[in-house]
Enzyme design. Sequence first.
Site, short mmCIF file in Angstrom:
data_model
loop_
_atom_site.label_atom_id
_atom_site.label_comp_id
_atom_site.label_asym_id
_atom_site.label_seq_id
_atom_site.Cartn_x
_atom_site.Cartn_y
_atom_site.Cartn_z
N ARG A 82 0.84 -1.21 0.00
CA ARG A 82 0.00 0.00 0.00
C ARG A 82 0.87 1.26 0.00
O ARG A 82 0.58 2.23 -0.71
CB ARG A 82 -0.92 0.00 1.23
CG ARG A 82 -1.74 1.27 1.35
CD ARG A 82 -2.64 1.25 2.57
NE ARG A 82 -3.46 2.44 2.65
CZ ARG A 82 -4.50 2.57 3.44
NH1 ARG A 82 -4.87 1.56 4.20
NH2 ARG A 82 -5.20 3.68 3.47
N ASN B 233 -10.53 -4.66 -1.32
CA ASN B 233 -10.40 -3.55 -2.29
C ASN B 233 -9.48 -3.90 -3.45
O ASN B 233 -8.57 -4.71 -3.28
CB ASN B 233 -9.81 -2.33 -1.57
CG ASN B 233 -10.88 -1.50 -0.92
OD1 ASN B 233 -11.98 -1.39 -1.46
ND2 ASN B 233 -10.57 -0.92 0.24
N CYS C 209 -19.05 -2.50 0.88
CA CYS C 209 -18.22 -1.36 1.31
C CYS C 209 -18.95 -0.71 2.47
O CYS C 209 -20.18 -0.71 2.51
CB CYS C 209 -18.07 -0.37 0.15
SG CYS C 209 -17.12 1.08 0.61
N HIS D 298 -16.50 3.50 -4.15
CA HIS D 298 -15.62 4.66 -3.92
C HIS D 298 -15.82 5.76 -4.97
O HIS D 298 -14.90 6.53 -5.26
CB HIS D 298 -14.14 4.23 -3.85
CG HIS D 298 -13.83 3.46 -2.60
ND1 HIS D 298 -12.57 3.01 -2.27
CD2 HIS D 298 -14.64 3.08 -1.57
CE1 HIS D 298 -12.61 2.38 -1.11
NE2 HIS D 298 -13.85 2.41 -0.67
N TYR E 82 -14.31 9.78 -1.32
CA TYR E 82 -13.39 9.49 -2.43
C TYR E 82 -13.55 10.47 -3.59
O TYR E 82 -12.68 10.57 -4.44
CB TYR E 82 -13.56 8.03 -2.91
CG TYR E 82 -13.03 7.08 -1.86
CD1 TYR E 82 -11.73 6.61 -1.91
CD2 TYR E 82 -13.81 6.69 -0.78
CE1 TYR E 82 -11.22 5.78 -0.92
CE2 TYR E 82 -13.32 5.86 0.21
CZ TYR E 82 -12.03 5.40 0.13
OH TYR E 82 -11.52 4.58 1.11
C1 G6P Z 1 -13.32 3.03 4.02
C2 G6P Z 1 -13.49 2.33 2.72
C3 G6P Z 1 -12.67 1.07 2.67
C4 G6P Z 1 -11.24 1.42 2.92
C5 G6P Z 1 -11.09 2.17 4.20
C6 G6P Z 1 -9.70 2.73 4.29
O1 G6P Z 1 -13.90 2.28 4.99
O2 G6P Z 1 -14.82 2.06 2.48
O3 G6P Z 1 -12.79 0.50 1.40
O4 G6P Z 1 -10.47 0.24 2.99
O5 G6P Z 1 -11.97 3.26 4.29
O6 G6P Z 1 -9.39 2.96 5.60
P1 G6P Z 1 -7.88 3.05 6.07
O7 G6P Z 1 -7.96 3.18 7.53
O8 G6P Z 1 -7.23 1.76 5.60
O9 G6P Z 1 -7.30 4.23 5.36
#
Ligand code: G6P
Length: 418
Positions: free
Chosen positions: A90, A144, A165, A195, A242
């Site tokens: 990531r 994802n 989601c 998103h 997003y």
């Molecule tokens: C939201 C989205 C998820 C994503 C997450 C990221 O819940 O719907 O798809 O994975 O945010 O959160 P993070 O804490 O990993 O940045």
Amino acid sequence: MKLTIVGGGSTYTPEIVAGLVRLRDALDVTELALHDVAAERLDVLAGVSRRMLRAGGHPAAVTTHTDLAAAADGAGIVLVQLRVGGQDARLSDETIPLSCDCLGQETTGAGGLAKALRTVPVMLDVVEGVRKVNPDAWIIDFTNPVGIVTRALLRAGHDRVAGLCSAAAVFQRHFARILDVDPARIALDHVGLNHLTWERRVWLDGEDVLPRLLAEHAHRVAPATGLPAGLVRRLGTVPSYYLHYYYAHDEVVARQQEHGVRAQEVMAIEAELLRQYADESVTAKPELLTRRGGAHYSDAALDLMNSLLSGDGRTHVLNVRNGSTLPFLPVDAVVEVPAAVTADAVAPLPVDPVEPLVAGLIAHVTAYEDLALDAAVHGGRDRVFKALLAHPLIGQYAVADELTDLLLAANRDHLAWL
Ligand code: G6P
């Protein structure tokens, strides 16, 4: 019922366990099977899960598996929440685009493409493995990029798959808090792609209260979008968080270049969460988990499981095959809309026509997703380049070429075709 979590070593697992405890009377789970390729993480997560269940008076047994067939055998539902390459991947997904003055984000833009390239082949293998021993289980995809992954699974002929989601559930709770009402009284006209969604109406007991929310509470609504209150009011809809990566792209990139990317924060949160999970005195979901974007995703996941198992026909916002829902998209696109859930099907409900302001971006990103899926399934530098070129946040050939080379080099260990 046996519930299997693939990616059970994820720091999100206690989120689901907390949901199981909360809903123990509604959802009869007798075994929680945690599967992961990382055995040490599995032990830590199984430990905290067992303690949470015991403290909550839940009778389910927790089993751990590195063998997928054993994990999936006999399960009623298989939840998949894996992250190929972990947070290190990531971090590279988010920092490489930023080095080219593009957005550094794990699902949107170039980072999302890199994630799709790594994840789609693994997800196809996982779901094939599950199907071999368990043709009937419902598969909930929380992995994802959910839209592209769900489309890959449906296209490969796997039905009984629902892409989930937490975004809609988060908005439902957010609006309920502002209005000071029970979230169950709120329903959303939620439309778009994963998103890439907009809340067009917010029904409270059947009455659309969005105009009132925007007139009286825009300053409280807007922070959940990452956009200024005045803009949200002008739009008349509530864009997903997003969308601020599009509507305020340059601002976000400048901020990221100054302060770093989200992966760095998440790595620190995860390290601390794992330390807490390993602590024998921890028997409840740590407060720190609320700092992850997917906090409360168990609300959406467990409600969905309930409907899939009981066939109650309730509406859930899901990633499903478009069919004729958005007539300007291919029938096999995956859209994120309210869907009726029964024991046999997840069926999108009809949506009102989509205005051009929104339809253009949805169509554009759908075309990118099509190319991204093609690149993920078939490989090839040219396919990766074309997906990047087609993305509304990339779009220039020189940047697309540079990003293609950088992302492929960084993902060499994860892409079988390289
Ligand atoms: C939201 C989205 C998820 C994503 C997450 C990221 O819940 O719907 O798809 O994975 O945010 O959160 P993070 O804490 O990993 O940045």
